[in-house]
Structures are given as structure tokens and as C-alpha cells.
Design an enzyme around this catalytic site. Structure first.
Site, PDB file in Angstrom:
ATOM      1  N   HIS A  86      -8.289  -4.841  -1.242  1.00 45.96           N
ATOM      2  CA  HIS A  86      -7.377  -5.829  -0.666  1.00 45.96           C
ATOM      3  C   HIS A  86      -8.011  -6.357   0.620  1.00 45.96           C
ATOM      4  O   HIS A  86      -8.747  -5.640   1.295  1.00 45.96           O
ATOM      5  CB  HIS A  86      -6.054  -5.112  -0.361  1.00 45.96           C
ATOM      6  CG  HIS A  86      -4.913  -5.988   0.009  1.00 45.96           C
ATOM      7  ND1 HIS A  86      -4.789  -6.560   1.249  1.00 45.96           N
ATOM      8  CD2 HIS A  86      -3.815  -6.370  -0.697  1.00 45.96           C
ATOM      9  CE1 HIS A  86      -3.667  -7.257   1.300  1.00 45.96           C
ATOM     10  NE2 HIS A  86      -3.051  -7.164   0.132  1.00 45.96           N
ATOM     11  N   ASP A 112      -6.706   3.677   1.068  1.00 46.01           N
ATOM     12  CA  ASP A 112      -5.589   2.750   1.215  1.00 46.01           C
ATOM     13  C   ASP A 112      -4.591   3.111   0.114  1.00 46.01           C
ATOM     14  O   ASP A 112      -4.835   2.829  -1.062  1.00 46.01           O
ATOM     15  CB  ASP A 112      -6.118   1.319   1.060  1.00 46.01           C
ATOM     16  CG  ASP A 112      -5.019   0.289   0.848  1.00 46.01           C
ATOM     17  OD1 ASP A 112      -3.830   0.658   0.853  1.00 46.01           O
ATOM     18  OD2 ASP A 112      -5.363  -0.889   0.671  1.00 46.01           O
ATOM     19  N   GLN A 166      -0.639   1.302  -2.968  1.00 48.24           N
ATOM     20  CA  GLN A 166      -0.148   1.234  -4.351  1.00 48.24           C
ATOM     21  C   GLN A 166       0.037   2.617  -4.981  1.00 48.24           C
ATOM     22  O   GLN A 166       0.520   2.722  -6.107  1.00 48.24           O
ATOM     23  CB  GLN A 166      -1.106   0.404  -5.218  1.00 48.24           C
ATOM     24  CG  GLN A 166      -1.244  -1.028  -4.765  1.00 48.24           C
ATOM     25  CD  GLN A 166       0.056  -1.817  -4.880  1.00 48.24           C
ATOM     26  OE1 GLN A 166       0.901  -1.528  -5.730  1.00 48.24           O
ATOM     27  NE2 GLN A 166       0.232  -2.810  -4.031  1.00 48.24           N
ATOM     28  N   LYS A 219       6.615  -0.949   0.378  1.00 46.11           N
ATOM     29  CA  LYS A 219       6.211  -0.783  -1.025  1.00 46.11           C
ATOM     30  C   LYS A 219       6.679   0.571  -1.566  1.00 46.11           C
ATOM     31  O   LYS A 219       6.555   0.832  -2.767  1.00 46.11           O
ATOM     32  CB  LYS A 219       4.692  -0.879  -1.147  1.00 46.11           C
ATOM     33  CG  LYS A 219       4.110  -2.239  -0.775  1.00 46.11           C
ATOM     34  CD  LYS A 219       2.625  -2.270  -1.039  1.00 46.11           C
ATOM     35  CE  LYS A 219       1.899  -3.362  -0.296  1.00 46.11           C
ATOM     36  NZ  LYS A 219       2.217  -4.724  -0.699  1.00 46.11           N
TER      37      LYS A 219
END
Lengths: 135, 406
Positions: free
Chosen positions: B121, B198, B201, B224
Site C-alpha cells: 500500500h 503492515d 488487512q 478496519k
């Protein structure tokens, strides 16, 4: 389904691909990207001695609305100078509700985009590229 | 006992509403997940019974606020399997990565190298480019395989004695692929490099055991992971946090301030300058507690069954192609697809008219799109509250787009 954004006229404009491609010897070219969605438009123009558009071509990597707008713009651009293109842009902005008044053709077809504010830039991106090419 | 998706859905009030006569089919969880009553209630309790600034006040509301804020840190730490003093609240996942790029980055020297991957990202690319501009580090990039996985076979030849950090997406926000953390950590250790993941997700899909993973830094976003927005988390090993200088200066992060010299508070406060996002942190603590209350073996099986249903359905629509792996192995429920002749934004817009929310475009992964010469993809990202009706509505919408837009 809740709405009819992709009405037949918009789809037909996109499929017509009027002016799609490149010019072999453009007077000017410009590329504009929309960083939010990644849409990209390259416009080539050949200008006559009076600064009017004699020939126009566009390469669109973008959504159907952007393709339809580029196609519609190419269909009315020849013979216009920068001021004339601004008048066409006014039609586009009227169609999507950014300006008051009734939109002329062919941009009246974009009226269904009015309520989709996140898509307004898709319609205007070809104008941004052409404005830069004519500047 | 099978997974009771109805019981989960009932906890998310937004999912029961009807918009323009249609139910909400929310499949854009990778952008922002929805929030359960447990989180909404926790924030409301704070705002209506304990709202005050934290750490400094001596009155009862300040005491309550501080206790709730620190309890949230404990909840997050429990979710991650770490010491609460290693948990730094930030403004989001992007802010957490920027913190590392700035503070840990300030310990790096010109010529030091870090490794990223092609599928990162932008939030795990641009902060490192800013560091490169500031201090002259070098960035190496691991390529991605045709299946959308980080090509770890290419990693060894990028490692050098100057490699200080490998920073990768734990789970891709485009392809849903899970990186082989053990392999990355093993390779990193051969040159003494740190590893950052990261986790934006991955965190929304259940508790983690970060120490067992052998990594050094982990970042994720509250919004999220069923929490409020405006809150994120950085976890780092205590000795790293201790060695790192502050990112932002201000109140709360100091030891003693004079005009001649200022000393820093110990971590995590050193990295929480100013009034923190108190309510959002409390909400995120509640979200972590809520996630720990789910049976994730069942929840994950449910999510991946939906991915299978989605893949099966897409295969039956002429002109669709998956972007990413075609299996459910070593992945999480994020799936990108293409519809030949139809731009992803037009797919997503059509889906919206069927009440289906997805994300389309480059997903803040322009280098990945460039690698595959794509304008973008349509991305479906699934949470435990999604059900078969969501997938079926999406498939109906894709069929409609295929029929009318090309």
C-alpha cells in the site's frame, strides 16, 4: 436496482469512441491523471493557424463515464478554440449540476451523473486535459 | 457447532437498515469495517460518563478517562499477545508506519537499506521515500508473483549487510495473500534486519501472537478492525521503542522541559504527544475484546466459504478473471477481480445500484497496478458478518454489468 446511471445514451457515447486514438503530428498534447481513481486521459490536438482545433484524438484509460465524455467532447471540438471549448465545458457542468442552466447536446446525456458526486471528475477529466493542451 | 452469522449480524446495527428499498450488502470491509454495538456502547459510556482528558487531571472524570484509556491499551495488547507498554496508540495505521519511518528511520544512516514489496500500500511506500529524501537510505523492492504473492525466492539476493529493515504487508489489501512471516523473519535474521508488518488487512481477522512471529514492528488500523476511525496501533519490541526518539513533540511525551533541554517520557507515552484520541482508543479496546470473543476458527472458515462461493460464481460469468490466487490457501478474505471490457469503477457503480458496496480502483497500490498494467481491480473484502446473500447480490450485479456495459 436503485438508479440508471449507465443509461443507453452514455453507454452509446462511450462505445462510439469518437476521436479515440492518437494524432500522427499533433500541435500539442497533454495528459491528465485523476490521482484518486487512477483514470488517465491523453489528448492530442492539431490546431489551425487561427488557434482553432482542426483535429483531436484521445487515449482514455478510465471508466465508461470518462470514455463517454472524451468521445462527446471530440465530437464537438473541431473548429473551436479554447473559449469555445469552455462553452462546451459549461454544458458538461450544467449536465452534472455544477452550474445553473440547461445543458446543450451532447452533454445533456450526462444528467444521470448529477447525483453521483464522486463521479463528476470522471466527466471533467477530458476537459482538464484539453484545457492543458490548449494553454 | 456451525458459525451463527445471524447472531453476529445482529450486533451490527448498520447492517439492518434498508437504503432505497435495498438491504446493505457491505463488502468493502478492507476499506473500513462496520462497528458492533459493543464498540458503540463503549464509546458512548466514555463520552457520557467519563469524558475528560487523560493522564494529568486529578478529578474523578479524569481518573475514569485515564483508566478507560489504559484499559483499552491492555485490551489491544491482549489481542496482540504483547506487553501493554509496547502498544502505542496512533492516529491510524498510516500514522503508525510514518512513526516508524521517522523515529526508527532517524537511527538509520545514508546507504542503509530497507526492503519493501511490489504489492505494498502507498502507506508502506511513501513514508520510506520521505525517509530516503531526508537521510539517503536506499529502498529495495521484492517482486510479486503472477498469483499476487510476494516472491520470497527473490528476497535473499536483495539482502545485504546494510539491510536494516524489511517492511511488508502481512496480508495484501488487493489480493488477500498472506506473507510467509517465518520465512521473512528467518531471512532477515541472516543479516540482522528488523521486520515490520503492515497488519491493516490481517488484524480484522482475529487475535495474533506477535512475539511468536518473531517480528519487530506491527501496525494496524482501528476502523478496519471494527473500531472507530482516527485510531491505530503501533506495536514494537520494548528495546526498539526505548531506542527510538519521539516522532511528534508536545504534551504528555516529555520527562522534563526547559528551554535548554527536554527529556522524553518512556514509551509508549513518548510517542503519544498531545491529547490522544481517547474515545476512539476506548472503542478500539472494545473492538479487540469483541474480536477475542469470536471463535475465529469458525469465523475464518465462514469467511473463506464465502470466498469460495464468490470464486465459483465469478467463474460462471463470461469475461471475469481473478487477480490473485485462485485458491483459499494462505490467504484472507480479500479478493480482486477483473471484468473484461468493463472498467472496475463501472463494475463498482453498478454493484452499488444493487445495494452492494465494494471498492474499485488502484487500492493505493499503483506500483502493483503498473506491474500488471492494470487500470485497477474490483475488490471484495469480507468480514465475519457477511453472508451468502451478500455474495449472491454481488454476483447478480456483476452479471448485470457484464450484460449491459460491454
Amino acid at each position: 436496482m436503485t438508479d440508471q446511471l449507465y443509461q443507453d445514451r452514455i453507454v452509446a457515447l462511450a462505445k462510439a469512441k469518437t476521436g479515440a486514438g492518437k494524432l500522427t503530428a499533433p500541435t500539442k498534447s497533454a495528459r491528465r491523471d485523476n490521482p484518486l481513481c487512477g483514470d488517465r486521459v491523453i489528448i492530442d490536438v492539431r490546431l489551425d493557424d487561427g488557434g482553432k482545433i482542426a483535429e483531436i484524438a484521445h487515449q482514455v484509460r478510465g471508466c465508461l463515464l470518462c470514455q463517454a465524455s472524451a468521445s462527446a467532447l471530440a465530437s464537438v471540438a473541431v473548429g473551436r478554440n479554447a473559449a469555445g471549448i469552455e462553452k462546451v465545458r459549461l454544458d458538461a457542468e450544467r449536465a452534472i449540476g455544477r452550474e445553473e442552466g440547461e445543458a446543450g447536446e451532447p452533454f445533456a446525456a450526462f444528467a444521470p451523473v448529477r447525483s453521483h458526486k464522486s463521479r463528476h471528475e470522471c466527466v471533467l477529466l477530458p476537459f482538464e486535459a484539453l484545457k492543458e493542451a490548449l494553454s | 457447532m456451525s458459525f451463527d452469522v445471524s447472531a453476529v449480524r445482529r450486533q451490527f446495527p448498520i447492517l439492518s437498515q434498508i437504503i432505497d428499498g435495498q438491504p446493505v450488502h457491505y463488502l468493502d470491509n478492507g476499506a473500513s469495517a462496520q462497528t458492533p454495538d459493543a464498540v458503540l456502547d463503549a464509546v458512548r459510556v466514555y463520552e457520557t460518563t467519563s469524558r475528560a482528558n487523560v493522564l494529568r487531571g486529578v478529578h474523578r472524570l479524569a481518573e475514569r478517562a485515564t483508566e478507560a484509556y489504559e484499559n483499552a491499551r491492555v485490551e489491544v495488547a491482549t489481542f496482540l499477545g504483547v506487553d501493554p507498554m509496547e502498544v502505542v496508540f496512533t492516529g491510524g495505521c498510516t500514522a503508525a508506519i510514518n512513526l516508524v519511518a521517522y523515529s526508527y528511520g532517524s537511527l538509520l544512516r545514508a546507504g542503509d537499506r530497507i526492503i519493501l514489496s511490489e504489492l505494498e500500500h502507498h502507506s508502506n511506500i511513501v513514508p520510506w521515500q520521505l525517509l530516503r529524501q531526508r537521510s539517503g537510505i536506499e529502498i529495495d523492492v521484492v517482486p510479486v508473483t503472477v498469483n499476487g504473492r510476494i516472491d520470497l525466492n527473490a528476497l535473499p539476493r536483495l539482502l545485504t549487510p546494510r539491510t536494516k529493515l524489511i517492511s511488508l504487508a502481512h496480508v495484501s489489501n488487493v489480493t488477500g495473500t498472506l506473507v510467509d512471516v517465518h520465512a521473512v523473519v528467518t531471512l532477515a535474521r541472516t543479516v540482522g534486519a528488523k521486520v515490520m508488518l503492515d497488519g491493516a488487512q490481517r488484524a480484522p481477522h482475529g487475535p495474533l501472537d506477535l512475539p511468536a512471529m518473531g517480528i519487530d514492528f506491527y501496525a494496524f488500523a482501528g476502523h478496519k478492525a471494527y473500531g472507530p476511525n482516527g485510531i491505530g496501533v503501533l506495536w514494537a519490541k520494548a528495546e526498539l521503542l526505548e531506542a527510538m526518539p519521539p516522532f511528534h513533540g508536545g504534551g504528555s511525551m516529555i520527562g522534563r522541559v526547559t528551554f535548554a533541554e527536554t527529556t522524553w517520557a518512556p514509551p509508549p507515552r513518548r510517542f503519544e504527544a498531545g491529547t490522544p484520541p481517547i474515545g476512539p482508543a476506548i472503542g478500539l479496546g472494545a473492538a479487540c475484546k469483541w474480536m477475542r470473543g469470536l471463535d475465529w476458527k469458525e469465523a475464518h472458515a465462514h469467511e473463506m466459504a464465502l470466498v469460495e462461493r464468490l470464486m465459483d460464481g465469478l467463474q460462471k460469468i463470461d469475461g471475469t478473471a481473478l487477480f490473485g490466487p485462485g485458491s483459499t490457501q494462505n490467504r484472507y478474505p480479500v479478493l480482486s477481480f477483473l471484468l473484461d471490457g468493463v472498467h472496475p469503477h463501472d463494475v463498482a457503480q453498478t454493484l452499488d445500484s444493487f445495494g452492494v458496496a465494494v471498492r474499485a480502483g488502484h487500492h493505493c497500490c499503483q506500483p502493483l497496478m503498473d506491474r500488471f498494467d492494470l487500470d485497477g481491480t474490483t475488490r471484495v473484502s469480507i468480514a465475519p458478518y457477511n453472508d451468502n446473500t451478500d455474495i449472491d447480490a454481488l454476483l447478480t450485479g456483476v452479471q448485470h454489468a457484464a450484460r449491459t456495459l460491454r
